[in-house]
Design a protein around this motif. Sequence first.
Motif, PDB file in Angstrom:
ATOM      1  N   ASN A  52      51.209   2.199  55.581  1.00  0.00           N
ATOM      2  CA  ASN A  52      50.712   3.377  56.304  1.00  0.00           C
ATOM      3  C   ASN A  52      51.212   4.631  55.595  1.00  0.00           C
ATOM      4  O   ASN A  52      52.412   4.848  55.485  1.00  0.00           O
ATOM      5  CB  ASN A  52      51.227   3.371  57.739  1.00  0.00           C
ATOM      6  CG  ASN A  52      50.840   2.103  58.470  1.00  0.00           C
ATOM      7  OD1 ASN A  52      49.697   1.660  58.375  1.00  0.00           O
ATOM      8  ND2 ASN A  52      51.776   1.496  59.170  1.00  0.00           N
ATOM      9  N   VAL A  53      50.268   5.435  55.149  1.00  0.00           N
ATOM     10  CA  VAL A  53      50.613   6.570  54.288  1.00  0.00           C
ATOM     11  C   VAL A  53      50.265   7.882  54.975  1.00  0.00           C
ATOM     12  O   VAL A  53      49.220   8.000  55.616  1.00  0.00           O
ATOM     13  CB  VAL A  53      49.834   6.453  52.950  1.00  0.00           C
ATOM     14  CG1 VAL A  53      50.032   7.683  52.090  1.00  0.00           C
ATOM     15  CG2 VAL A  53      50.247   5.190  52.217  1.00  0.00           C
ATOM     16  N   LYS A  64      46.197  17.031  44.766  1.00  0.00           N
ATOM     17  CA  LYS A  64      47.036  15.843  44.978  1.00  0.00           C
ATOM     18  C   LYS A  64      46.273  14.759  45.733  1.00  0.00           C
ATOM     19  O   LYS A  64      46.351  13.577  45.416  1.00  0.00           O
ATOM     20  CB  LYS A  64      48.292  16.215  45.776  1.00  0.00           C
ATOM     21  CG  LYS A  64      49.408  16.783  44.911  1.00  0.00           C
ATOM     22  CD  LYS A  64      50.612  17.095  45.770  1.00  0.00           C
ATOM     23  CE  LYS A  64      51.748  17.626  44.904  1.00  0.00           C
ATOM     24  NZ  LYS A  64      52.746  18.319  45.715  1.00  0.00           N
ATOM     25  N   LEU A  65      45.540  15.188  46.745  1.00  0.00           N
ATOM     26  CA  LEU A  65      44.775  14.226  47.550  1.00  0.00           C
ATOM     27  C   LEU A  65      43.755  13.483  46.683  1.00  0.00           C
ATOM     28  O   LEU A  65      43.638  12.258  46.739  1.00  0.00           O
ATOM     29  CB  LEU A  65      44.053  14.962  48.686  1.00  0.00           C
ATOM     30  CG  LEU A  65      43.073  14.114  49.497  1.00  0.00           C
ATOM     31  CD1 LEU A  65      43.807  13.103  50.354  1.00  0.00           C
ATOM     32  CD2 LEU A  65      42.185  14.998  50.373  1.00  0.00           C
ATOM     33  N   ILE A  66      43.043  14.249  45.883  1.00  0.00           N
ATOM     34  CA  ILE A  66      42.010  13.644  45.033  1.00  0.00           C
ATOM     35  C   ILE A  66      42.654  12.675  44.034  1.00  0.00           C
ATOM     36  O   ILE A  66      42.183  11.557  43.831  1.00  0.00           O
ATOM     37  CB  ILE A  66      41.202  14.744  44.307  1.00  0.00           C
ATOM     38  CG1 ILE A  66      40.411  15.555  45.346  1.00  0.00           C
ATOM     39  CG2 ILE A  66      40.270  14.141  43.257  1.00  0.00           C
ATOM     40  CD1 ILE A  66      39.833  16.856  44.819  1.00  0.00           C
ATOM     41  N   ARG A  72      52.399  -3.614  46.877  1.00  0.00           N
ATOM     42  CA  ARG A  72      52.893  -2.619  47.837  1.00  0.00           C
ATOM     43  C   ARG A  72      53.738  -1.562  47.108  1.00  0.00           C
ATOM     44  O   ARG A  72      53.677  -0.379  47.442  1.00  0.00           O
ATOM     45  CB  ARG A  72      53.738  -3.282  48.916  1.00  0.00           C
ATOM     46  CG  ARG A  72      52.953  -4.180  49.838  1.00  0.00           C
ATOM     47  CD  ARG A  72      53.826  -4.776  50.907  1.00  0.00           C
ATOM     48  NE  ARG A  72      53.744  -4.030  52.150  1.00  0.00           N
ATOM     49  CZ  ARG A  72      54.556  -4.220  53.182  1.00  0.00           C
ATOM     50  NH1 ARG A  72      55.532  -5.084  53.109  1.00  0.00           N
ATOM     51  NH2 ARG A  72      54.406  -3.527  54.284  1.00  0.00           N
ATOM     52  N   ALA A  73      54.503  -1.999  46.112  1.00  0.00           N
ATOM     53  CA  ALA A  73      55.330  -1.048  45.364  1.00  0.00           C
ATOM     54  C   ALA A  73      54.462  -0.065  44.589  1.00  0.00           C
ATOM     55  O   ALA A  73      54.789   1.129  44.477  1.00  0.00           O
ATOM     56  CB  ALA A  73      56.268  -1.802  44.425  1.00  0.00           C
ATOM     57  N   SER A  74      53.322  -0.545  44.086  1.00  0.00           N
ATOM     58  CA  SER A  74      52.463   0.369  43.322  1.00  0.00           C
ATOM     59  C   SER A  74      51.858   1.418  44.261  1.00  0.00           C
ATOM     60  O   SER A  74      51.678   2.575  43.871  1.00  0.00           O
ATOM     61  CB  SER A  74      51.404  -0.396  42.527  1.00  0.00           C
ATOM     62  OG  SER A  74      50.396  -0.883  43.384  1.00  0.00           O
ATOM     63  N   VAL A  80      52.275   7.093  46.378  1.00  0.00           N
ATOM     64  CA  VAL A  80      52.569   7.995  47.499  1.00  0.00           C
ATOM     65  C   VAL A  80      53.664   8.975  47.097  1.00  0.00           C
ATOM     66  O   VAL A  80      53.566  10.189  47.335  1.00  0.00           O
ATOM     67  CB  VAL A  80      53.010   7.181  48.748  1.00  0.00           C
ATOM     68  CG1 VAL A  80      53.446   8.111  49.868  1.00  0.00           C
ATOM     69  CG2 VAL A  80      51.889   6.277  49.222  1.00  0.00           C
ATOM     70  N   GLU A  81      54.712   8.432  46.479  1.00  0.00           N
ATOM     71  CA  GLU A  81      55.833   9.289  46.080  1.00  0.00           C
ATOM     72  C   GLU A  81      55.399  10.359  45.081  1.00  0.00           C
ATOM     73  O   GLU A  81      55.868  11.487  45.127  1.00  0.00           O
ATOM     74  CB  GLU A  81      56.972   8.432  45.499  1.00  0.00           C
ATOM     75  CG  GLU A  81      57.746   7.708  46.603  1.00  0.00           C
ATOM     76  CD  GLU A  81      58.555   6.508  46.105  1.00  0.00           C
ATOM     77  OE1 GLU A  81      58.520   6.222  44.888  1.00  0.00           O
ATOM     78  OE2 GLU A  81      59.193   5.853  46.960  1.00  0.00           O
TER      79      GLU A  81
END
Length: 483
Positions: free
Chosen positions: A187-188, A318-320, A375-377, A382-383
């Motif tokens: 969940n982001v 950033k979103l794109i 999941r890490a990717s 996200v980071e």
Amino acid sequence: MSKSILDSEPKRFWHHFNEICKIPHESGNESALCAYLKKYGEDLGCEAISDSVGNLIIKKPAQNSNSTKTIVLQGHLDMVCEKVPGSNHDFAKDPIRPMIEGEWLTADGTSLGADDGVAIAASMAVMEDKDIKHGPLEFLFTVSEETGLDGAQGLDASLVEGRTMLNLDSEDDGVLFVGCAGGADSNVKIPFKRISLSDDLSVFELKISGLKGGHSGLVIHENRANAIKLIGGILSNLSQHGKVLVSSMDGGTRHNVIPSVANVLFAVTKSNEGLVDKSVSELTQSLKDEFSSSDSGLTVELSNAKANEFMDEDSSSKLIRYIDSSPYGVIKMSEDLENLVQTSTNLATVKFLESSVEFLHSSRSSSKAELEEVRASIRRNVESVGGKIEEPGGYPGWQPDMKSELLAFTKDVYKKLYNVEPKVTAIHAGLECGIIGEKLGGMDMISFGPELEDVHSPNERVKIDTCERFYSLITNLLEELAN
Ligand SMILES: [Zn+2]
């Protein structure tokens, strides 16, 4: 007089199936069926125990055999309740009305519940059969499989002794399943700053529709288009010609469905207005070419629109970038089993809130390490845009063991019965075997069932003669395992 299912073989199997249809058993409402089975087992002299979440375990001692190897027969009590539009069927009290249509059994206006009523009917028939030879048996009936494998998740493992299990919840006659995928969501939340409309902006709405979508595990190998990724790709392309400010975005429905619809409200500077039309129509053509076989209904609509507030330029880009670089689809195919997806991820939904945008990613793998890797990717992505991520626990997979003793036995028995090799494969979706296997530890498991079609829909149906094959395989396998 119309033909009755009760005249079909095996008679006792169909008798029980027909009785089960009379007892409502939607997910979360399994207690009446559970009580019925408990009484049925106890009347036959079997021990019956429920655990705290409502799963039922019935134990039948060995019969005509000295074998001490306990075999678990497992299925779920609940069914998905779907009805045709306009039907006033009440799943809380009305019986399912099975009806024969040619070679198939279906239900009148509703789903049938052959998923997983066939497991219960077969278990009951085995339970009462005084003639077949078998070792100690444990019938494990779980609750709320269809709403998130909750029964299996809450199972009291101390109540189950057997370490050899037949899961009776798959849907392809002639196929033995030896593995399933584990799954986990990410969940982001990406925060953004809002700015107001300035005069030099032109606003557009872009809508993607007509995609096939579908189950994010079972059809992910078909490389169907993902509406959110398509939007990301188009915006990314437009942003190469000048700034693109996003006002809002929406897409997808559920974590386990490939998004078939998405839309975005965005603005470009007035001087770039003409470019949008041209670029979008060029991109649309190339997308139509790319997805001509998987998503022939792909539709891209661009129109002038109105909006007053936007993400600022930095947040928009950033979103794109986030969408464009998000992993999606098949990540890796299995090396052991042909055509089996081992690892995949679905960019499932996007939703706009007051000062943040939320994404839901749903990943699957039969390998625990690969599930963590994908999941890490997502986490790294996200980071890189300064977002936040929550990573709930998920559920474990069941990694195929091609050297399984139970698999060898089952293949042998199948071949003796039908003179052909069964197909052996795994499923890129969750089965209770993944969870039960991890809970109990050291399990040897296999999953098979009769031929079912259109499950979870009012068209659900089971091919009648494959139930006889299904039942024979169970009883012959139990006999073989009791030697
Ligand atoms: Zn099922």
